[in-house]
Design an enzyme around this catalytic site. Structure first.
Site, PDB file in Angstrom:
ATOM      1  N   ASP A 161      -2.382 -17.145-116.329  1.00  0.00           N
ATOM      2  CA  ASP A 161      -0.615 -17.970-115.569  1.00  0.00           C
ATOM      3  C   ASP A 161      -0.261 -17.800-114.141  1.00  0.00           C
ATOM      4  O   ASP A 161      -0.305 -16.219-113.757  1.00  0.00           O
ATOM      5  CB  ASP A 161      -0.163 -17.404-116.738  1.00  0.00           C
ATOM      6  CG  ASP A 161       1.244 -17.978-116.649  1.00  0.00           C
ATOM      7  OD1 ASP A 161       1.460 -19.423-115.717  1.00  0.00           O
ATOM      8  OD2 ASP A 161       2.243 -18.584-117.724  1.00  0.00           O
ATOM      9  N   ASP A 174       5.251 -26.250-118.638  1.00  0.00           N
ATOM     10  CA  ASP A 174       5.878 -26.367-119.829  1.00  0.00           C
ATOM     11  C   ASP A 174       6.768 -27.455-120.725  1.00  0.00           C
ATOM     12  O   ASP A 174       6.911 -27.974-120.595  1.00  0.00           O
ATOM     13  CB  ASP A 174       6.434 -25.088-119.886  1.00  0.00           C
ATOM     14  CG  ASP A 174       6.492 -23.969-119.855  1.00  0.00           C
ATOM     15  OD1 ASP A 174       5.074 -23.898-118.987  1.00  0.00           O
ATOM     16  OD2 ASP A 174       7.028 -22.588-119.975  1.00  0.00           O
TER      17      ASP A 174
HETATM   18  C1  GLA Z   1       4.569 -19.895-118.922  1.00  0.00           C
HETATM   19  C2  GLA Z   1       3.361 -20.968-119.624  1.00  0.00           C
HETATM   20  C3  GLA Z   1       3.299 -20.838-120.752  1.00  0.00           C
HETATM   21  C4  GLA Z   1       3.668 -19.256-121.090  1.00  0.00           C
HETATM   22  C5  GLA Z   1       4.799 -18.435-120.200  1.00  0.00           C
HETATM   23  C6  GLA Z   1       5.108 -17.386-121.076  1.00  0.00           C
HETATM   24  O1  GLA Z   1       6.208 -20.601-118.285  1.00  0.00           O
HETATM   25  O2  GLA Z   1       2.909 -22.000-119.108  1.00  0.00           O
HETATM   26  O3  GLA Z   1       2.193 -21.450-121.851  1.00  0.00           O
HETATM   27  O4  GLA Z   1       2.557 -18.648-121.109  1.00  0.00           O
HETATM   28  O5  GLA Z   1       4.776 -18.629-119.275  1.00  0.00           O
HETATM   29  O6  GLA Z   1       5.683 -16.597-119.582  1.00  0.00           O
END
Ligand code: GLA
Length: 411
Positions: A161, A232
């Site tokens: 990520d 997200d």
């Molecule tokens: C980001 C990702 C999410 C999750 C969070 C965890 O926002 O897009 O899917 O993994 O981080 O902190």
């Protein structure tokens, strides 16, 4: 929007593949995708991930309980195999750079052994920056070391990520130079891709950088098996609908070993209605998306389990051809999507995306726009009923609901 009426699906596939997506600067220097049969993710990965329900509270016990439930609920038999720990498992690095778990995860190797003993696989989470999105230790400067540790633990899947890599590396090292920032990002994903490969363990590599720099163009070339195409997801209709819209034009980038990821499932979370849960799951299956459930498995309602384990819908997602659905046409508030399946079969999704619950009205299906001529024998994948599709037939769909059909052999 209307596409030209008589084009068959195959032609539409080619047209959207070549016209819709501009090439990014970064992708031009990225290596080409390999053609060898994929070692992992030959079909979109299926499983469960801790983030959408547990977020930062997830513990070792939650992972074990979820693994137990995947088996007990029949989800494992339906194809859900990966049990993925998302952010907040990380502790501190010691003097030799070894990253330790925090107190919520006392023994990762033992947890991996437990998950494997159930016939399931274990996934983990990190990022290329100094910190993860939730502010825990990231892999910057420790990529090989971390990859080796994952392999030693028996990890089968890594979600990587971007988060703090943006301000801490991209913006610091290349202020005001977007192209250079993108090159730094691609290099960081490439670095972890190589580190995972060097371990010799088959590990699914999931890129999470929200679709930046047309990731679908370069991710397969650096060993990515899936890549997020959006920000997200949230457990509400508008988020699901927005994400669905953002998938238009991406179909040609998906295929065995490399998939577009419109984010993990919210089925069973928030206040989604049953129709919305059904539509969300159906459309993710149409999109050949990874099916990573994100709900509270030990307290799953029967109607949610029924959605998540619908074998006919899962079979669309897992179709070996790996042809992602395309948006074919819209009329008013109704969208029609279609995908080709192995053996000449086809799946069609008709979705009422309108939000006015009082105004359901008949929609007239135009078979020619789907490249179909004459009546078609179809199966409704939610009722299990067989039906005859005829041109211009009136179909009535409640708000946010879907008619999901499989046509065995189009005439
Ligand atoms: C980001 C990702 C999410 C999750 C969070 C965890 O926002 O897009 O899917 O993994 O981080 O902190």
């Amino acid at each position: 929007m209307r596409f030209s009426a008589s084009l068959p699906l195959a032609v539409l596939t080619l047209a959207s593949a070549t016209t819709l997506i501009p090439r990014s600067a970064a992708s031009q220097s990225a290596p080409k995708a390999q053609l060898a049969p994929p070692q992992v993710a030959a079909t979109p990965p299926m499983g469960w991930n801790s983030w959408n329900y547990f977020a930062g509270k997830v513990t070792d016990k939650d992972i074990r309980d979820s693994a137990d439930q995947i088996v007990a609920s029949g989800m494992k038999d339906a194809g859900y195999i990966y049990v993925n720990i998302d952010d907040t498992w990380e502790g501190e690095r010691d003097a030799s750079g070894v990253l330790h778990t925090n107190s919520k995860f006392p023994d990762m190797k033992a947890l991996a052994d437990y998950v494997h003993s159930k016939g399931l696989k274990l996934g983990i989470y990190s990022g290329p920056g100094p910190k993860t999105c939730a502010g825990y230790a990231g892999s910057l400067g420790h990529e090989e070391q971390d990859a080796k540790m994952y392999a030693d633990w028996g990890i089968d899947y890594l979600k990587y990520d971007l988060c703090s890599f943006i301000p801490e590396v991209m913006q610091k090292q290349a202020p005001n130079d977007k192209a250079a920032q993108m090159r730094l990002m691609v290099a960081a994903y490439d670095k972890m891709g190589k580190a995972l490969k060097a371990t010799g363990r088959p590990i699914v590599y999931s890129l999470c950088q929200y679709g930046w720099d047309s990731v679908w163009e370069w991710a397969p070339g650096i060993g990515g098996n899936l890549w997020r195409t959006t920000g997200d997801i949230e457990a509400r209709w508008q988020s699901i609908y927005d994400i669905l819209n953002q998938q238009k034009g991406l179909a040609s980038y998906a295929g065995p070993g490399h998939w577009n990821d419109p984010d993990m499932l919210e089925v069973g979370n928030g206040k989604l209605s049953l129709a919305e849960n059904r539509t969300h799951f159906s459309m993710w299956a149409m999109l050949a998306a990874p099916l990573l459930a994100g709900n509270d498995l030990p307290n799953m309602k029967p109607e949610i389990k029924e959605i998540l384990t619908n074998r006919d819908v899962i079979a669309l997602d897992q179709d070996p051809l790996g042809h992602e659905a395309q948006h074919i046409y819209s009329k008013g508030e109704v969208e029609v999507w279609a995908r080709d399946l192995q053996g000449g079969a086809k799946a069609i999704a008709i979705v009422n995306v309108g939000s006015d619950v009082y105004s359901t009205h008949p929609f007239h299906l135009d078979l020619a726009q789907l490249g179909l001529h004459g009546p078609q024998h179809a199966k409704d994948l939610w009722t299990g009923k067989e039906m005859e599709l005829t041109n211009n037939m009136p179909l009535e769909l409640p708000s946010h609901d879907i008619l999901l059909l499989r046509i065995a052999e189009p005439k």
